[in-house]
Design an enzyme around this catalytic site. Structure first.
Site, PDB file in Angstrom:
ATOM      1  N   VAL A 114       3.783   3.992  -1.150  1.00  0.00           N
ATOM      2  CA  VAL A 114       4.019   4.672  -2.430  1.00  0.00           C
ATOM      3  C   VAL A 114       5.474   5.126  -2.534  1.00  0.00           C
ATOM      4  O   VAL A 114       5.809   5.941  -3.385  1.00  0.00           O
ATOM      5  CB  VAL A 114       3.059   5.883  -2.571  1.00  0.00           C
ATOM      6  CG1 VAL A 114       1.605   5.420  -2.664  1.00  0.00           C
ATOM      7  CG2 VAL A 114       3.230   6.888  -1.424  1.00  0.00           C
ATOM      8  N   ASP A 115       6.339   4.566  -1.668  1.00  0.00           N
ATOM      9  CA  ASP A 115       7.701   5.088  -1.546  1.00  0.00           C
ATOM     10  C   ASP A 115       8.728   4.382  -2.431  1.00  0.00           C
ATOM     11  O   ASP A 115       9.892   4.808  -2.494  1.00  0.00           O
ATOM     12  CB  ASP A 115       8.156   5.058  -0.078  1.00  0.00           C
ATOM     13  CG  ASP A 115       7.961   3.681   0.584  1.00  0.00           C
ATOM     14  OD1 ASP A 115       8.129   2.657  -0.107  1.00  0.00           O
ATOM     15  OD2 ASP A 115       7.646   3.657   1.794  1.00  0.00           O
ATOM     16  N   HIS A 142      -1.659   1.192  -4.162  1.00  0.00           N
ATOM     17  CA  HIS A 142      -2.104   2.599  -4.112  1.00  0.00           C
ATOM     18  C   HIS A 142      -1.263   3.487  -5.026  1.00  0.00           C
ATOM     19  O   HIS A 142      -1.187   4.695  -4.814  1.00  0.00           O
ATOM     20  CB  HIS A 142      -2.064   3.120  -2.667  1.00  0.00           C
ATOM     21  CG  HIS A 142      -3.133   2.512  -1.794  1.00  0.00           C
ATOM     22  ND1 HIS A 142      -3.063   2.473  -0.425  1.00  0.00           N
ATOM     23  CD2 HIS A 142      -4.324   1.913  -2.123  1.00  0.00           C
ATOM     24  CE1 HIS A 142      -4.162   1.869   0.061  1.00  0.00           C
ATOM     25  NE2 HIS A 142      -4.922   1.514  -0.948  1.00  0.00           N
ATOM     26  N   CYS A 186      -1.620  15.746 -20.160  1.00  0.00           N
ATOM     27  CA  CYS A 186      -1.176  14.828 -21.231  1.00  0.00           C
ATOM     28  C   CYS A 186      -0.784  13.448 -20.713  1.00  0.00           C
ATOM     29  O   CYS A 186      -0.427  12.578 -21.499  1.00  0.00           O
ATOM     30  CB  CYS A 186      -0.009  15.441 -22.005  1.00  0.00           C
ATOM     31  SG  CYS A 186       1.552  15.409 -21.115  1.00  0.00           S
ATOM     32  N   GLN A 197       0.853  -1.195   0.000  1.00  0.00           N
ATOM     33  CA  GLN A 197       0.000   0.000   0.000  1.00  0.00           C
ATOM     34  C   GLN A 197       0.884   1.239   0.000  1.00  0.00           C
ATOM     35  O   GLN A 197       0.393   2.355  -0.111  1.00  0.00           O
ATOM     36  CB  GLN A 197      -0.888   0.010   1.251  1.00  0.00           C
ATOM     37  CG  GLN A 197      -1.840  -1.152   1.319  1.00  0.00           C
ATOM     38  CD  GLN A 197      -2.409  -1.302   2.722  1.00  0.00           C
ATOM     39  OE1 GLN A 197      -3.363  -0.637   3.091  1.00  0.00           O
ATOM     40  NE2 GLN A 197      -1.815  -2.177   3.515  1.00  0.00           N
ATOM     41  N   ASN A 207       3.474  -6.778  13.241  1.00  0.00           N
ATOM     42  CA  ASN A 207       2.992  -5.421  13.481  1.00  0.00           C
ATOM     43  C   ASN A 207       3.370  -5.016  14.898  1.00  0.00           C
ATOM     44  O   ASN A 207       3.509  -5.873  15.778  1.00  0.00           O
ATOM     45  CB  ASN A 207       1.459  -5.370  13.308  1.00  0.00           C
ATOM     46  CG  ASN A 207       0.943  -3.951  13.098  1.00  0.00           C
ATOM     47  OD1 ASN A 207       1.195  -3.056  13.906  1.00  0.00           O
ATOM     48  ND2 ASN A 207       0.228  -3.745  12.010  1.00  0.00           N
ATOM     49  N   GLY A 213       2.979  -4.420   8.966  1.00  0.00           N
ATOM     50  CA  GLY A 213       2.942  -2.965   9.185  1.00  0.00           C
ATOM     51  C   GLY A 213       1.755  -2.260   8.567  1.00  0.00           C
ATOM     52  O   GLY A 213       1.886  -1.130   8.116  1.00  0.00           O
ATOM     53  N   THR A 214       0.606  -2.914   8.579  1.00  0.00           N
ATOM     54  CA  THR A 214      -0.607  -2.220   8.118  1.00  0.00           C
ATOM     55  C   THR A 214      -1.675  -2.278   9.201  1.00  0.00           C
ATOM     56  O   THR A 214      -1.855  -3.318   9.838  1.00  0.00           O
ATOM     57  CB  THR A 214      -1.152  -2.772   6.786  1.00  0.00           C
ATOM     58  OG1 THR A 214      -2.376  -2.080   6.476  1.00  0.00           O
ATOM     59  CG2 THR A 214      -1.412  -4.278   6.815  1.00  0.00           C
ATOM     60  N   CYS A 228       1.200  13.978 -15.496  1.00  0.00           N
ATOM     61  CA  CYS A 228       0.597  15.233 -15.928  1.00  0.00           C
ATOM     62  C   CYS A 228      -0.925  15.073 -15.979  1.00  0.00           C
ATOM     63  O   CYS A 228      -1.437  14.104 -16.550  1.00  0.00           O
ATOM     64  CB  CYS A 228       1.136  15.627 -17.305  1.00  0.00           C
ATOM     65  SG  CYS A 228       0.325  17.112 -17.924  1.00  0.00           S
TER      66      CYS A 228
HETATM   67  P1  OAD Z   1      -1.279   3.028   8.956  1.00  0.00           P
HETATM   68  O1  OAD Z   1      -0.566   4.287   9.308  1.00  0.00           O
HETATM   69  O2  OAD Z   1      -2.767   3.057   9.018  1.00  0.00           O
HETATM   70  O3  OAD Z   1      -0.809   1.851   9.911  1.00  0.00           O
HETATM   71  C1  OAD Z   1       0.540   1.599  10.172  1.00  0.00           C
HETATM   72  C2  OAD Z   1       0.631   0.309  10.956  1.00  0.00           C
HETATM   73  O4  OAD Z   1       2.009   0.037  11.192  1.00  0.00           O
HETATM   74  C3  OAD Z   1      -0.046   0.330  12.339  1.00  0.00           C
HETATM   75  O5  OAD Z   1      -0.835  -0.844  12.477  1.00  0.00           O
HETATM   76  C4  OAD Z   1       1.146   0.288  13.327  1.00  0.00           C
HETATM   77  O6  OAD Z   1       0.835  -0.453  14.498  1.00  0.00           O
HETATM   78  C5  OAD Z   1       2.183  -0.424  12.520  1.00  0.00           C
HETATM   79  N1  OAD Z   1       3.579  -0.133  12.882  1.00  0.00           N
HETATM   80  C6  OAD Z   1       4.110   0.999  13.384  1.00  0.00           C
HETATM   81  N2  OAD Z   1       5.442   0.913  13.482  1.00  0.00           N
HETATM   82  C7  OAD Z   1       5.782  -0.316  13.016  1.00  0.00           C
HETATM   83  C8  OAD Z   1       7.014  -1.006  12.819  1.00  0.00           C
HETATM   84  N3  OAD Z   1       8.193  -0.443  13.104  1.00  0.00           N
HETATM   85  N4  OAD Z   1       6.958  -2.256  12.327  1.00  0.00           N
HETATM   86  C9  OAD Z   1       5.773  -2.837  12.015  1.00  0.00           C
HETATM   87  N5  OAD Z   1       4.580  -2.235  12.168  1.00  0.00           N
HETATM   88  C10 OAD Z   1       4.580  -0.990  12.645  1.00  0.00           C
HETATM   89  O7  OAD Z   1      -0.734   2.599   7.519  1.00  0.00           O
HETATM   90  P2  OAD Z   1      -1.406   1.671   6.414  1.00  0.00           P
HETATM   91  O8  OAD Z   1      -2.097   0.515   7.037  1.00  0.00           O
HETATM   92  O9  OAD Z   1      -0.368   1.386   5.415  1.00  0.00           O
HETATM   93  O10 OAD Z   1      -3.979   5.093   1.647  1.00  0.00           O
HETATM   94  O11 OAD Z   1      -2.478   2.640   5.788  1.00  0.00           O
HETATM   95  C11 OAD Z   1      -3.277   2.170   4.741  1.00  0.00           C
HETATM   96  C12 OAD Z   1      -3.654   3.298   3.822  1.00  0.00           C
HETATM   97  O12 OAD Z   1      -4.241   4.338   4.580  1.00  0.00           O
HETATM   98  C13 OAD Z   1      -2.486   3.981   3.137  1.00  0.00           C
HETATM   99  O13 OAD Z   1      -2.004   3.281   2.014  1.00  0.00           O
HETATM  100  C14 OAD Z   1      -3.078   5.302   2.747  1.00  0.00           C
HETATM  101  C15 OAD Z   1      -3.791   5.616   4.039  1.00  0.00           C
HETATM  102  O14 OAD Z   1      -4.895   6.425   3.955  1.00  0.00           O
HETATM  103  C16 OAD Z   1      -4.145   6.061   0.732  1.00  0.00           C
HETATM  104  O15 OAD Z   1      -3.593   7.134   0.818  1.00  0.00           O
HETATM  105  C17 OAD Z   1      -5.061   5.701  -0.386  1.00  0.00           C
END
Ligand code: OAD
Length: 254
Positions: A102-103, A118, A129, A100, A212, A186-187, A126
């Protein structure tokens, strides 16, 4: 211990897929979205990360949000967690990364099959275009930055209010349905449809292992187990345990 259990489960698996989120890149200095220090604490996503907000005032969104992110992402390097997933692929034991994020750090670490669910911030597109340019090369001295054709540049990512591109959606669903082990790293598993991918894997009888810092909505009902801790440390330890299990043993230093 769960580290050794994960290593054994990986060794027994035939088709491993990793689903990653912002937590895997925190060790590279990129802030997460939610929780303490998260981007959404500082920026209301509807005012800064929605397509409507961007199109209404791209100069403001670039000045206050995207420009700042560019400095962070342009300078970020893969951390031990990204490197561990690249090692897993080199061992022939990781089929696909669905991210998920974008880096671009999975590709920078060496993973070759990466579904950017994502989109990506490493390219700008652009709005007139559709020409693509590398984010590193984008000149921020005038905002919003523009294409040679005069059109406003936007990140080649999925803004809130946009659909996941169907190619990525289909590939990710197929990967989830076809794997027999999914690492969910990490999500927060709060954003759909990405958060549904582990459910698809589970319904196809795959093992689901979460790594996580804390429990998520998947932990109780979808995941087989949670390895709680920082992805950088946990993945590195799992890879160490896995390499020790292999018939040729751990790699010799040097
Ligand atoms: P979040 O910021 O929602 O969640 C980050 C997760 O990483 C949390 O569950 C933390 O507990 C966990 N975490 C923190 N530090 C960590 C570490 N060192 N090792 C492992 N886990 C760790 O990020 P995402 O789940 O990626 O979408 O967010 C999902 C989407 O929400 C993103 O892609 C973005 C955002 O809105 C869009 O922009 C479309």
């Amino acid at each position: 211990m769960l580290i050794e259990k994960a290593a054994r489960d990986l060794a027994a698996a035939r088709n491993v897929v990793a689903l990653t989120g912002a937590g895997i890149s925190i060790g590279s200095g990129i802030p997460p979205f939610r929780g303490k220090g998260g981007l959404w604490e500082k920026f209301d996503p509807m005012q800064y990360a929605s397509i409507d907000a961007f199109m209404a005032d791209p100069e403001k969104v670039w000045r206050e949000f995207i420009g700042e992110l560019k400095v962070v992402i342009d300078n970020a390097q893969p951390n031990a967690a990204h490197m561990a997933l690249a090692r897993l692929e080199r061992l022939g034991m990781l089929h696909t990364v669905i991210t998920q994020n974008v880096d671009g750090l999975h590709q920078a670490a060496g993973n070759t099959t990466v579904i950017e669910f994502h989109g990506t911030f490493t390219r700008q597109r652009c709005t007139d275009c559709a020409a693509l340019s590398a984010t590193r090369d984008v000149d921020l001295s005038r905002l919003p930055p523009r294409c040679w054709c005069g059109g406003v540049l936007r990140p080649d990512w999925v803004f809130f209010g946009e659909m996941i591109p169907s190619v990525e959606l289909d590939r990710a669903r197929q990967s989830a349905a076809g794997c027999d082990l999914m690492l969910v790293i990490g999500t927060s598993a709060l954003v759909q449809p990405a958060a549904y991918l582990p459910v698809i894997a589970r319904e196809a009888s795959a093992r689901v292992i979460e790594i996580n810092a804390e429990a998520t909505p998947l932990t109780a009902s979808v995941s087989d187990y949670l390895i709680q801790g920082k992805a950088e440390a946990m993945l590195d330890q799992i890879l160490g345990a896995l390499e020790a299990l292999r018939p040729d043993g751990p790699p010799h230093p040097g």
